[in-house]
Write a protein that holds these residues in place. Sequence first.
Motif, PDB file in Angstrom:
ATOM      1  N   ALA A  65       0.734  -1.161  -0.005  1.00  0.00           N
ATOM      2  CA  ALA A  65       0.111   0.000  -0.035  1.00  0.00           C
ATOM      3  C   ALA A  65       0.830   1.304   0.057  1.00  0.00           C
ATOM      4  CB  ALA A  65      -1.082   0.004   1.216  1.00  0.00           C
ATOM      5  N   THR A  66       1.874   1.318   0.894  1.00  0.00           N
ATOM      6  CA  THR A  66       3.047   2.539   0.684  1.00  0.00           C
ATOM      7  C   THR A  66       3.392   2.675  -0.372  1.00  0.00           C
ATOM      8  OG1 THR A  66       3.360   2.014   3.363  1.00  0.00           O
ATOM      9  CG2 THR A  66       4.846   3.254   1.940  1.00  0.00           C
ATOM     10  N   PHE A  67       3.955   1.550  -1.242  1.00  0.00           N
ATOM     11  CA  PHE A  67       4.646   1.778  -2.503  1.00  0.00           C
ATOM     12  C   PHE A  67       3.655   2.271  -3.406  1.00  0.00           C
ATOM     13  CE2 PHE A  67       5.389  -0.034  -6.748  1.00  0.00           C
ATOM     14  CZ  PHE A  67       6.480   0.406  -7.041  1.00  0.00           C
ATOM     15  N   ARG A  68       2.548   1.683  -3.670  1.00  0.00           N
ATOM     16  CA  ARG A  68       1.466   2.052  -4.495  1.00  0.00           C
ATOM     17  C   ARG A  68       1.158   3.590  -4.186  1.00  0.00           C
ATOM     18  NH1 ARG A  68       1.373   2.044  -9.425  1.00  0.00           N
ATOM     19  NH2 ARG A  68      -0.540   2.370 -10.349  1.00  0.00           N
ATOM     20  N   GLY A  69       0.925   3.931  -3.013  1.00  0.00           N
ATOM     21  CA  GLY A  69       0.601   5.351  -2.641  1.00  0.00           C
ATOM     22  C   GLY A  69       1.535   6.276  -3.156  1.00  0.00           C
ATOM     23  N   LEU A  70       2.961   5.832  -2.938  1.00  0.00           N
ATOM     24  CA  LEU A  70       4.098   6.810  -3.150  1.00  0.00           C
ATOM     25  C   LEU A  70       3.964   6.924  -4.663  1.00  0.00           C
ATOM     26  CD1 LEU A  70       6.688   5.586  -0.874  1.00  0.00           C
ATOM     27  CD2 LEU A  70       5.440   7.792  -0.509  1.00  0.00           C
ATOM     28  N   ASP A  75       2.769  10.450  -9.668  1.00  0.00           N
ATOM     29  CA  ASP A  75       1.888  10.301 -10.817  1.00  0.00           C
ATOM     30  C   ASP A  75       1.169  11.550 -10.739  1.00  0.00           C
ATOM     31  OD1 ASP A  75       3.160   8.138 -11.778  1.00  0.00           O
ATOM     32  OD2 ASP A  75       1.289   6.835 -11.276  1.00  0.00           O
ATOM     33  N   TYR A  76       0.565  11.937  -9.472  1.00  0.00           N
ATOM     34  CA  TYR A  76      -0.215  13.108  -9.236  1.00  0.00           C
ATOM     35  C   TYR A  76       0.622  14.268  -9.423  1.00  0.00           C
ATOM     36  CZ  TYR A  76      -3.450  16.443  -7.141  1.00  0.00           C
ATOM     37  OH  TYR A  76      -4.185  17.577  -6.762  1.00  0.00           O
ATOM     38  N   ASP A  77       1.850  14.344  -9.053  1.00  0.00           N
ATOM     39  CA  ASP A  77       2.720  15.594  -9.308  1.00  0.00           C
ATOM     40  C   ASP A  77       3.111  15.634 -10.854  1.00  0.00           C
ATOM     41  OD1 ASP A  77       2.423  15.958  -6.606  1.00  0.00           O
ATOM     42  OD2 ASP A  77       4.518  14.953  -6.018  1.00  0.00           O
ATOM     43  N   GLN A  78       3.502  14.555 -11.367  1.00  0.00           N
ATOM     44  CA  GLN A  78       3.544  14.601 -12.788  1.00  0.00           C
ATOM     45  C   GLN A  78       2.677  15.067 -13.676  1.00  0.00           C
ATOM     46  OE1 GLN A  78       6.629  13.875 -14.233  1.00  0.00           O
ATOM     47  NE2 GLN A  78       7.749  13.432 -12.173  1.00  0.00           N
ATOM     48  N   ILE A  79       1.287  14.528 -13.486  1.00  0.00           N
ATOM     49  CA  ILE A  79       0.372  15.099 -14.205  1.00  0.00           C
ATOM     50  C   ILE A  79       0.124  16.601 -13.905  1.00  0.00           C
ATOM     51  CG2 ILE A  79      -2.279  14.885 -14.327  1.00  0.00           C
ATOM     52  CD1 ILE A  79      -1.804  11.915 -13.642  1.00  0.00           C
ATOM     53  N   GLU A 217      -7.248   5.958 -12.291  1.00  0.00           N
ATOM     54  CA  GLU A 217      -6.334   4.719 -11.815  1.00  0.00           C
ATOM     55  C   GLU A 217      -6.387   4.563 -10.642  1.00  0.00           C
ATOM     56  OE1 GLU A 217      -1.511   4.630 -12.414  1.00  0.00           O
ATOM     57  OE2 GLU A 217      -2.494   6.024 -13.080  1.00  0.00           O
ATOM     58  N   VAL A 218      -6.499   5.570  -9.760  1.00  0.00           N
ATOM     59  CA  VAL A 218      -6.535   5.370  -8.159  1.00  0.00           C
ATOM     60  C   VAL A 218      -7.677   4.413  -7.786  1.00  0.00           C
ATOM     61  CG1 VAL A 218      -7.019   6.606  -6.033  1.00  0.00           C
ATOM     62  CG2 VAL A 218      -5.566   7.628  -7.520  1.00  0.00           C
ATOM     63  N   SER A 219      -8.863   4.660  -8.398  1.00  0.00           N
ATOM     64  CA  SER A 219      -9.937   3.738  -7.961  1.00  0.00           C
ATOM     65  C   SER A 219      -9.582   2.238  -8.473  1.00  0.00           C
ATOM     66  CB  SER A 219     -11.163   4.130  -8.870  1.00  0.00           C
ATOM     67  OG  SER A 219     -11.526   5.526  -8.540  1.00  0.00           O
ATOM     68  N   ALA A 220      -8.811   2.053  -9.677  1.00  0.00           N
ATOM     69  CA  ALA A 220      -8.356   0.790 -10.252  1.00  0.00           C
ATOM     70  C   ALA A 220      -7.542   0.304  -9.105  1.00  0.00           C
ATOM     71  CB  ALA A 220      -7.979   0.642 -11.468  1.00  0.00           C
ATOM     72  N   ASN A 221      -6.572   0.993  -8.533  1.00  0.00           N
ATOM     73  CA  ASN A 221      -5.589   0.619  -7.863  1.00  0.00           C
ATOM     74  C   ASN A 221      -6.153   0.062  -6.469  1.00  0.00           C
ATOM     75  OD1 ASN A 221      -2.454   0.799  -8.719  1.00  0.00           O
ATOM     76  ND2 ASN A 221      -3.765   2.231  -9.696  1.00  0.00           N
ATOM     77  N   VAL A 222      -7.089   0.935  -5.822  1.00  0.00           N
ATOM     78  CA  VAL A 222      -7.714   0.554  -4.627  1.00  0.00           C
ATOM     79  C   VAL A 222      -8.429  -0.463  -4.648  1.00  0.00           C
ATOM     80  CG1 VAL A 222      -9.622   1.497  -2.684  1.00  0.00           C
ATOM     81  CG2 VAL A 222      -7.778   3.238  -3.807  1.00  0.00           C
ATOM     82  N   THR A 223      -9.058  -0.921  -5.885  1.00  0.00           N
ATOM     83  CA  THR A 223     -10.116  -1.948  -5.842  1.00  0.00           C
ATOM     84  C   THR A 223      -9.096  -3.252  -6.058  1.00  0.00           C
ATOM     85  OG1 THR A 223     -11.470  -0.727  -7.335  1.00  0.00           O
ATOM     86  CG2 THR A 223     -11.528  -3.168  -7.469  1.00  0.00           C
ATOM     87  N   ILE A 224      -7.942  -3.152  -6.697  1.00  0.00           N
ATOM     88  CA  ILE A 224      -7.022  -4.260  -6.771  1.00  0.00           C
ATOM     89  C   ILE A 224      -6.413  -4.605  -5.569  1.00  0.00           C
ATOM     90  CG2 ILE A 224      -4.826  -5.053  -7.900  1.00  0.00           C
ATOM     91  CD1 ILE A 224      -5.706  -3.515 -10.270  1.00  0.00           C
TER      92      ILE A 224
END
Length: 783
Positions: A65-70, A75-79, A217-224
């Motif tokens: 969860a920490t790795f995916r959150g970072l 990605d948020y900063d890049q966008i 993408e966040v929703s998909a990652n949270v679901t997974i």
Amino acid sequence: MARAFSQGATARRFMRLPKRISGAEALTGHIKLLAQPAYHRLITTEPFLRKLIPALCIVFIVCMATFRGLELTYDYDQIAQKAEDDLTLIATALTVQMDSYEGTLPEVGYHTALQNALAESLPPRATSQGRQIMLTDQSGKIVATAPIRPEVEGLNLTSLLGASQPMTFFGKRAGVLTLHEGQDDAALATVHHLKGRLGMVAVVQPEHAVFAGWRAEVSANVTIFVGTASVLLVLIYAFFAQATRAQQADAIYAATRARIDTALTRGRCGLFDWDLSRGRIFWSASLYEMLGLEPRNDIMGFADITKLTHPDDIDLYQLALDLMETGESTVDQQFRMRHADGSWIWLRARAEVQIDEGTSEPHLIGICIDVTEQKELAEQSRTADLRLRDAIETISEAFVLWDTENRLVMCNSNYRALHNLPDHVAQSGTPYATVMAAARQRIVQTSEPTQSDEIELADTYEAELEDGRWLQVSERRTKDGGFVSVGTDITPLKRHEEQLLNSERQLMATVADLRQSRQKLETQAQQLVELAEKYAEEKTRAEDANQAKSEFLANISHELRTPLNAIIGFSEIMTQQMFGTLGSDKYEEYCKDIHSSGTYLLNVINDILDMSKIEAGRLELAVENVQIDHLVEEATRIISATAAEKSITVSSENVPAIGIDADRRAVKQILLNLLANAVKFTPDNGQVWVTGEQVKDSAVLKIKDNGIGISKKDIDRLAKPFVQVENQFTKTHKGSGLGLAIARSLCELHGGKMELKSEVGEGTEVTIYLPIKTATPKRAEAA
């Protein structure tokens, strides 16, 4: 008998020899010797591994969860950075294109030509992802948009971006800024200045359009992640359930074995397993304890057991021969074995021959029961019958024994005396009916129905005789079908029982009164508990509200200072005419008014922020050694300018030149707040004095004025936050009402105090006490 003691060598000639041990069996034994230590270590570490595996799974979930959150944060900063770069590039490209078109735009159909020029100048996908492009003239009015939005054309650009945005002033140098940050309509925007008749080009993009893909993408990652975590948690639960069941099974096995050992020990019996083909015998721990020996886990030899048995009772060698020759499969014998203290105990062995399916070797398996007490009882029973008659005769109760045909077997003298039986009737063999007919003391009342000739009673009852005496009769059936009856004189007990019944009635009445009183006390206690709970809830609610107020004021003060700094800065720029004249003296006057009003409002907000920091526990003191006379001199010099406007004289007298450990800024703020209050509430041509002295370990400063004064009823509440003597309808002086409160709080943070004395029309005197030495810097505690 000597042959029986030679480790069963002779016996094995008459019994089947054990099978030869094969190479595979020997190899298995060596493997067990090698694997057993490792297995024991595994058993030892199993509880630690059982706890470690779920912990590792949880750590894995947290790390994932920490790795995916970072990664999502990156990605948020890049966008966000890409969106800002796109807006800058689009605005720069449009600036170049529109500057080149500006000279070619006709006077007739100017707006239409400008709209067409904007459409032709748009880079590819410039209006995708919700981007809005607006062109303004030199006055800042929107004249063209892409995509076309007629409803905003003609509006001023500042009405959309906000009047306080620096983008319209600094243009490209302001970069990309966020509009309405933290709100649902937040957007990214940039403004570039144009040449000629055109004013600015603005590019705006809503934040929800910028981060729409990222949110998906966040929703998909949270679901997974939730699915993966759920599967791992299910596996952890299954592991725990399986481990718990195994642990429970081990506990059940250990408890069962302990219970069996306890039952065998308490039952004075033990288990044995005699390998008839090898002459080796296994004993349970309880069997060792019965003989007073130390329990051990190894196998005992045939000769060791033979040494413990009594030679007159049993021959184990002959017993083994008889079992093998006759084919008898059961054994039930009694014999003596030597105890560790040298005495003999009697054991009864009951066993059966079993044949192992795998080896076809005979084993005699059974139990040994300690019957020493039974043997002793058998010896004692011979004298028990003789003593029984004497005992029955000496008891104080009436005793009688009847046989299965209701004929008298025996009775004692008390029974004969109770019923006044003649001697010829109290003879063994007399029928029950004859004895009852000859009885001269008849039963007139019983607690049971009157018995018939067939005695079937097996109970206890009470009976009243003709002379008024009461008997408690206990009758029980004997094992041979007869019955025994014992009668006890309970006349004193019956009389005492009547007295107890009367006392019980009185006690019940008292208990009823006490029960009513207790119910009343319980009701009152419940009411007190409810009141206490309500008081605690209200107290907690008030404390939470006060804390929330302090935090809200601290946060909102920061939010207000940002636009106020912009107002003060821009008004100061306009007052100083840094970019040219304003065109009218009235504008300059208005700018000064804006600057002074903003400065005043900023001071009020600073007071609110300081008070909020103190109440929220966020203010820390930077303690250093400061000269108190220098601080007084600086404060009087600063306030003198304000006092001069009202022709008020501010003077300091007898201020000692001593150094104290304090926060310079905080002490200076205390003096300025008190001096400002004194000047504010002193009429024109008044006077303010500052005096000082050293009293023991404290520096004492007094600020006195000859102003309007304060009534006694207002003194106690005046130093509280946001409290002023005048209300909003009658107040004649400006201020937030925090000056005295901040001064008092800062004094207390230094370990000092503040006192206030005043009379209406006579002026006010404020005394502050500051310790010369401060042990450790204090921090404001949350109110």
